[in-house]
Write an enzyme that holds these catalytic residues in place. Structure first.
Site, PDB file in Angstrom:
ATOM      1  CD  GLU A 410      -3.345   0.567   1.944  1.00 19.92           C
ATOM      2  OE1 GLU A 410      -2.967   0.988   3.097  1.00 19.92           O
ATOM      3  OE2 GLU A 410      -4.339   0.226   1.746  1.00 19.92           O
ATOM      4  CG  HIS A 439       6.887 -29.889   3.118  1.00 22.52           C
ATOM      5  ND1 HIS A 439       7.389 -31.116   2.831  1.00 22.52           N
ATOM      6  CD2 HIS A 439       7.684 -29.168   4.030  1.00 22.52           C
ATOM      7  CE1 HIS A 439       8.536 -31.312   3.760  1.00 22.52           C
ATOM      8  NE2 HIS A 439       8.648 -30.083   4.605  1.00 22.52           N
ATOM      9  CE  LYS A 544     -11.945   2.668   1.239  1.00 20.65           C
ATOM     10  NZ  LYS A 544     -11.406   3.372   2.167  1.00 20.65           N
TER      11      LYS A 544
HETATM   12  O1  LIG Z   1      -8.894   2.568   9.708  1.00 20.84           O
HETATM   13  P1  LIG Z   1      -9.713   2.738   8.620  1.00 20.84           P
HETATM   14  O2  LIG Z   1      -9.978   4.316   8.495  1.00 20.84           O
HETATM   15  O3  LIG Z   1     -11.052   2.035   8.982  1.00 20.84           O
HETATM   16  O4  LIG Z   1      -9.321   2.175   7.523  1.00 20.84           O
HETATM   17  C1  LIG Z   1      -8.983   0.734   7.307  1.00 20.84           C
HETATM   18  C2  LIG Z   1      -8.058   0.598   5.783  1.00 20.84           C
HETATM   19  O5  LIG Z   1      -8.787   0.971   4.941  1.00 20.84           O
HETATM   20  C3  LIG Z   1      -8.390   1.725   3.722  1.00 20.84           C
HETATM   21  O6  LIG Z   1      -9.224   1.292   2.675  1.00 20.84           O
HETATM   22  C4  LIG Z   1      -6.780   1.881   3.576  1.00 20.84           C
HETATM   23  O7  LIG Z   1      -6.405   1.537   2.529  1.00 20.84           O
HETATM   24  C5  LIG Z   1      -6.058   1.215   4.528  1.00 20.84           C
HETATM   25  O8  LIG Z   1      -4.873   1.939   4.608  1.00 20.84           O
HETATM   26  C6  LIG Z   1      -6.744   1.384   6.028  1.00 20.84           C
HETATM   27  O9  LIG Z   1      -5.966   0.812   7.046  1.00 20.84           O
END
Ligand SMILES: O=P(O)(O)OC[C@H]1O[C@H](O)[C@H](O)[C@@H](O)[C@@H]1O
Length: 631
Positions: A410, A439, A544
């Site tokens: 990331e 293995h 997302k």
């Molecule tokens: O801690 P949060 O705000 O819920 O985010 C949780 C995760 O989701 C995101 O999509 C990011 O790509 C991550 O870097 C992050 O750790």
């Protein structure tokens, strides 16, 4: 600017031979063997014209190497004028290289062996200016520069284990207060001073979070939790309903003594929100009061923070704006869960802090993070051309590779560099543990496609003192594990597969803290060297956003089906008809998938045809909502 690098073919003459280096080519016959078996497909870059040194080598090279066409810019090629993949095979010379390059951190009992990566002295020299720039950038980052320019943020995970480094007194205080609050809360929970309403003490933790809000705590729990921790930990790190049900079912009546820690920096991640809603439903159904057992770890004033405050949850702990999810293990995210499991968090912080000090060195050879970054650059041409296989030979470190996968991929997997050039950078990480993986896929690593380098993690202490025994004369179980690691390292190297070995004495809070800090810094340095922002993740948003669009389309599909299903008689619709009525003919494939998913979950009825033949389907809803709820 496109560039075509040196052409190596069997008809080429000795002007394409790599420049000789002091430690190269001692046993030409062994080198030749290596080339035969391990070098097909290797790219040849900037081959020196100073040839005529070793005809045996020339012919072997010429047979197996291929042409490489690259679109990297001239600047990208800095540090790459190297005679690559010519690995030393003479044991005596290798021993010298081993001792010359072995890094040791005395206080931590940590070693780093880079001798089985074939970088040359010339390469190190060429890389020197880039490292100097990276060290300077790192110093500025630690002083509070906006090291994450896209998000306009400081990057302060190094302050977490040495608060006095914080650029402002207020930040120092925030960190110290949060550590104090974590320790006090954990003591009260473990000591039974804070109890759940209907049980004598808390016995379980259910941690709800994803990505950086889960991977560190998962890794640390697996690595360090004692056999009988004061609180056992479970995780919900997905929006998979069956996975969530499984965790809740496993808790059974112990839900009444479960501390639910909801972790989300942003406080709005859908998977985490869903996990919370599912757990709250389970609490309601069990007649339990969630707010008396719920803890939030999130940024101040986030949706999660506000919910926890308004609902009066048991406790709230801060996540700081200047700590990224994937570097948050030493914040409340990692420390609270660890402390509740009886893990010494001060030792974790001390280990990380010691490693931070060591990785501030401006001398590459004396800086283990810089050495890692150097090897990554060498092994992958600075463009991620090879994968990093992480192999800890210790069961408790199983999740290290998964943890590193997010930290590295990331951070380094970026489309653009800091100057806006499209670079599509990255470094792929995978692995589980040795000797188990021997293995499974190590066959391919030894003999198959040469697209990786290995990082071995070696733990010297096999088991606690006083428990060892010889299962055959002179040999313990741990000797086998040791032999398997060493054997694999040798077998890979003899086939020109490069490897790094990180050695720790034991898996302790201190060594785990140090390992985390080592890789955090290596990623930061490497990102600087390849000129990318390691601290943002713009690509994650695309998935997302697309998921949001699918759910919005599903609502429209439901609305259309509902209208047709409320008719008398019910009007089953074909996929084409649904798409038309949604005014989304271009989304027909997604509409089909939505309907197939709903049908599999008894939320839509296929009245004609079958899902294997999408055009044959007619569909309606089993229930009609007179008031359309789906618009
Ligand atoms: O801690 P949060 O705000 O819920 O985010 C949780 C995760 O989701 C995101 O999509 C990011 O790509 C991550 O870097 C992050 O750790």
């Amino acid at each position: 600017m496109a560039a075509i690098y040196g052409l190596c073919s069997s008809s080429s003459t000795s002007n394409l031979i790599p420049k000789p280096h002091s430690w190269i080519v001692s046993y030409p016959h062994r080198i030749e063997e290596t080339f035969k078996s391990g070098f097909s497909g290797v790219s040849c870059k900037n081959w020196s014209t100073n040839g005529n040194n070793n005809n045996v080598l020339t012919h072997s090279v010429a047979r197996d190497v291929s042409v490489s066409v690259s679109t990297t810019t001239g600047d990208d090629m800095a540090g790459k004028s190297k005679s690559k993949r010519v690995l030393e095979m003479d044991p005596q010379v290798l021993w010298e290289r081993y001792t010359e390059w072995l890094y040791q951190h005395k206080d931590l009992g940590l070693y780093l062996d880079v001798s089985r990566v074939g970088f040359t002295d010339e390469f190190v020299q060429e890389m020197e200016p880039r490292f100097m720039k990276a060290f300077k950038a790192m110093e500025e980052l630690e002083k509070g520069a906006i090291a994450n320019p896209d998000e306009g943020r400081m990057v302060g995970h190094y302050w977490l284990r040495n608060p006095s480094l914080s650029p402002k007194a207020s930040l120092k205080l925030q960190i110290e207060n949060s550590i104090e609050a974590i320790c006090a809360f954990a003591d009260e929970i473990v000591g039974g001073k804070i109890k759940p309403p209907t049980a004598s003490r808390f016995t379980q933790i259910l941690s709800v979070g994803i990505g950086g809000s889960a991977l560190g705590p998962q890794f640390v729990a697996e690595a360090l939790a004692p056999d009988n921790p004061p609180l056992k930990i479970r995780f919900i790190d997905n929006t998979d309903p069956a996975g969530i049900d499984h965790q809740i079912a496993q808790l059974g009546p112990e839900l009444a003594s479960t501390l639910v820690i909801v972790v989300s920096k942003s406080g709005g991640t859908p998977e985490t929100r869903n996990g919370l809603l599912e757990v709250q439903k389970a609490f309601r159904e069990a007649g339990l009061n969630f707010s008396k057992q719920g803890v939030a770890i999130t940024q101040e004033s986030s949706l999660l923070d506000n919910t926890a405050r308004i609902e009066g949850w048991l406790a709230r702990f801060p996540m700081f704006d200047w700590v990224g999810g994937r570097t948050s293990e030493m914040s409340a995210v990692g420390l609270l869960a660890a402390a509740l499991q009886g893990i010494n968090i001060k030792e974790m912080l001390a280990g990380a802090s010691l490693m931070d000090e060591a990785t501030r060195s401006r001398e590459i050879k004396n800086n283990p993070a810089a050495l890692l970054a150097l090897c990554w650059y060498w092994a992958t041409d600075g463009v991620g051309s090879k994968d990093m296989v992480v192999l800890p030979y210790k069961d408790s470190l199983l999740l290290f590779s998964r943890y590193l996968q997010q930290l590295v991929m990331e951070s380094l997997g970026k489309e653009f560099d800091l100057d806006g050039n499209r670079v599509n950078q990255g470094l792929t990480v995978y692995g589980n543990k040795g000797s188990t993986d021997q293995h499974a896929y190590i066959q391919q690593l030894r003999d198959g496609v040469h697209n990786f380098f290995v990082t071995f993690i070696e733990v010297l202490r096999d088991r606690p003192p006083g428990h060892d025994w010889e299962l055959e004369p002179g040999v313990t179980c741990g000797d086998y594990l040791f032999g398997m690691l060493q054997g694999t390292r040798s077998a890979l190297y003899s086939n020109a597969r490069e490897s790094i070995t990180v050695t720790v004495q034991e898996v302790t809070p201190r060594s785990v803290g140090a390992l985390i800090a080592l890789y955090e810094r290596a990623v930061g340095i490497y990102a600087s060297i390849v000129n990318i922002n390691a601290y943002h993740q713009p690509g994650v948003e695309a998935g997302k956003k697309a998921a949001g669009e699918v759910l919005a389309l599903q609502k429209r599909v439901l609305s259309v089906l509902n209208d047709a299903s409320c008719k008398d008689p019910v009007e089953p619709l074909s996929i084409e008809e649904v798409a038309d009525r949604c005014h989304s003919p271009e989304d027909i494939e997604m509409i089909y998938k939505i309907i197939a998913h709903m049908a599999a979950n008894d939320r839509a009825v296929i009245s004609e045809g079958h899902c294997g033949s999408p055009r044959s389907i007619k569909v309606f809803l089993g229930e009609c909502n007179v008031e359309d709820l789906y618009d």
